[in-house]
Design a protein around this motif. Sequence first.
Motif, PDB file in Angstrom:
ATOM      1  N   GLU A 232       1.113  -1.279  -0.152  1.00 10.60           N
ATOM      2  CA  GLU A 232      -0.031   0.033   0.157  1.00 10.60           C
ATOM      3  C   GLU A 232       0.777   1.224  -0.239  1.00 10.60           C
ATOM      4  O   GLU A 232       2.249   1.315   0.523  1.00 10.60           O
ATOM      5  N   HIS A 233       0.323   2.337  -0.655  1.00  9.39           N
ATOM      6  CA  HIS A 233       1.132   3.643  -0.482  1.00  9.39           C
ATOM      7  C   HIS A 233       1.330   4.045   1.070  1.00  9.39           C
ATOM      8  O   HIS A 233       0.364   3.923   1.676  1.00  9.39           O
ATOM      9  N   ASN A 237      -2.210  10.282  -0.762  1.00  5.96           N
ATOM     10  CA  ASN A 237      -1.506  11.284  -1.916  1.00  5.96           C
ATOM     11  C   ASN A 237      -2.631  11.993  -2.655  1.00  5.96           C
ATOM     12  O   ASN A 237      -2.229  12.965  -3.546  1.00  5.96           O
ATOM     13  N   LEU A 240      -6.137   8.293  -3.797  1.00  3.04           N
ATOM     14  CA  LEU A 240      -5.938   6.390  -3.538  1.00  3.04           C
ATOM     15  C   LEU A 240      -6.960   5.487  -4.095  1.00  3.04           C
ATOM     16  O   LEU A 240      -6.763   4.449  -4.233  1.00  3.04           O
ATOM     17  N   GLU A 245      -7.106   2.812  -9.209  1.00  6.12           N
ATOM     18  CA  GLU A 245      -6.524   2.091  -8.137  1.00  6.12           C
ATOM     19  C   GLU A 245      -7.298   0.779  -7.529  1.00  6.12           C
ATOM     20  O   GLU A 245      -6.689   0.203  -6.865  1.00  6.12           O
ATOM     21  N   ALA A 302       1.582   2.606 -12.442  1.00  4.98           N
ATOM     22  CA  ALA A 302       2.108   1.877 -11.590  1.00  4.98           C
ATOM     23  C   ALA A 302       2.393   0.476 -11.594  1.00  4.98           C
ATOM     24  O   ALA A 302       3.433   0.131 -11.419  1.00  4.98           O
ATOM     25  N   HIS A 306       5.162   1.424  -5.378  1.00  8.41           N
ATOM     26  CA  HIS A 306       4.700   2.222  -4.410  1.00  8.41           C
ATOM     27  C   HIS A 306       3.124   2.119  -4.013  1.00  8.41           C
ATOM     28  O   HIS A 306       2.392   2.876  -3.276  1.00  8.41           O
ATOM     29  N   LEU A 308       0.678   1.339  -5.821  1.00  3.93           N
ATOM     30  CA  LEU A 308      -0.244   2.035  -6.549  1.00  3.93           C
ATOM     31  C   LEU A 308      -0.476   1.155  -7.666  1.00  3.93           C
ATOM     32  O   LEU A 308       0.277   0.193  -8.208  1.00  3.93           O
ATOM     33  N   ASN A 313      -0.337  10.036 -10.354  1.00  5.19           N
ATOM     34  CA  ASN A 313       0.645  10.344  -9.371  1.00  5.19           C
ATOM     35  C   ASN A 313       1.739  10.825 -10.113  1.00  5.19           C
ATOM     36  O   ASN A 313       1.603  10.893 -11.504  1.00  5.19           O
ATOM     37  N   SER A 318       4.936   6.541 -13.811  1.00  4.72           N
ATOM     38  CA  SER A 318       3.605   7.418 -14.439  1.00  4.72           C
ATOM     39  C   SER A 318       4.093   8.409 -15.139  1.00  4.72           C
ATOM     40  O   SER A 318       3.122   8.803 -16.041  1.00  4.72           O
TER      41      SER A 318
END
Length: 460
Positions: A232-233, A237, A240, A245, A302, A306, A308, A313, A318
Amino acid sequence: MREQQAVRKKPNILFLIADDHRFDGLGAYGNPVVQTPVLDQLAAEGVLFKSMYTMGGQTAALCVPSRACLLTGANVFNTTAACKEVTLGETENQDLWALNPALATLPEVLRADGYRTFGIGKWHNGKGSFARGFAGGANIFFGGMGDHVGLPLHAFDPNGIYPQEMAVLSDTFSSELFADEAINFIHSHQEDDPFLLYVAFTAPHDPRTPPQEYADLYHAENIPLPDNYMTEHPFDNGELYVRDELLASLPRQPGEIRQHLADYYGMITHLDVQIGRIVQALQQSGHAEDTIIVYTADHGLALGQHGLLGKQNLYEHSIHIPLLMQGPGLPQGVEVGGLGCQIDIFPTLCELTGTRLSDTVEGRSLMPLISGQETMLRESVFSAYKNVQRMISDGRWKYIRYYSSGDKGSNRIQLFDLYKDPWEMSNLADDPLQQTHIQRLEGELLRWQQSVRDPLLHHS
């Protein structure tokens, strides 16, 4: 007159753009797993740009602003018709899709210069701008995404109206269908006028459903996880839980991410084969020697990095994109390391073709980097995502600023040394020895925001 036209005939342009193909999704960029022999050969015979970036956008459908920047050569806050009116609560407004009518597009400029412009595939930037830029086309998809079999496609409409009820659902996989039309165009082009053939694929965007033959090339258990894989991040941000996602379970599961990567690579290899068919048609038709081939993507994504999955992001996976160019006026086997931006592709092609550049283009030609006259065209590149993220990178030091918006996002910063930490795993923001870098990058980012009239400055 015909002889005079032949003497000054400009090179053709075959412009190939993929959807969601990140920079390291090719063998030529160092990926040891994915099979991309056609694109690798294109890089070996032409120019590979190692440090090309997108500018992000104000909408989660990042293909819209990314393609708008590419097509207009203008900054991300000026490319679409609604940019100046968008407020922070209206960032998913479909008015963002239409290009700013005050800006000339690459197809428009080339068309005015005598090019036969022909558009195939995805166009996510409004029907009006397509009609202004292209004198012909086939299998045109006005939209963001869809199943690769069953896309609603339009035949070319000389009136530029494209009523929705006239769309016909496709019965062939999108990459093959678009390649078929490109091949038909190449073999049928007999005119003295040069052509711009713009082919916009919907691959490797999800749904990642490669034909079985290509899915069988990659087995999830053999796919390595990226070095920066996370379950998980580490913080909010600001985006999410956007659609992209939610295409995999949270927290991320290693086996599921490996399968996503296997499907992604299958889509890319299938795309590579279709591009090979187009290149072969150029060779068979006698157009190969006088055609500039461009391959790029709107952005990356992603897929487990990260923690994601999507592209909403400002990490390297990305915003760092592939760019390959091969053909007349270009050297062979050259790798360009200097920083570049999508908006630089437009002026580069104008310089290569001797076409007068529109006054509205903000990008800079990459030719000084290609020729080796310069090693640095830009001191920094910048990117934005909605009202929650901003980024600056000088090629080594990268600074990301996060903002809170309502109940989403976090007020924090990240600083990465991309030379020592290309996977962006070690945040140096709290390191006292790096504060001069932070202050320098913050100041430069603010000056850029002011110069492009970033709407975030009015709301922060």
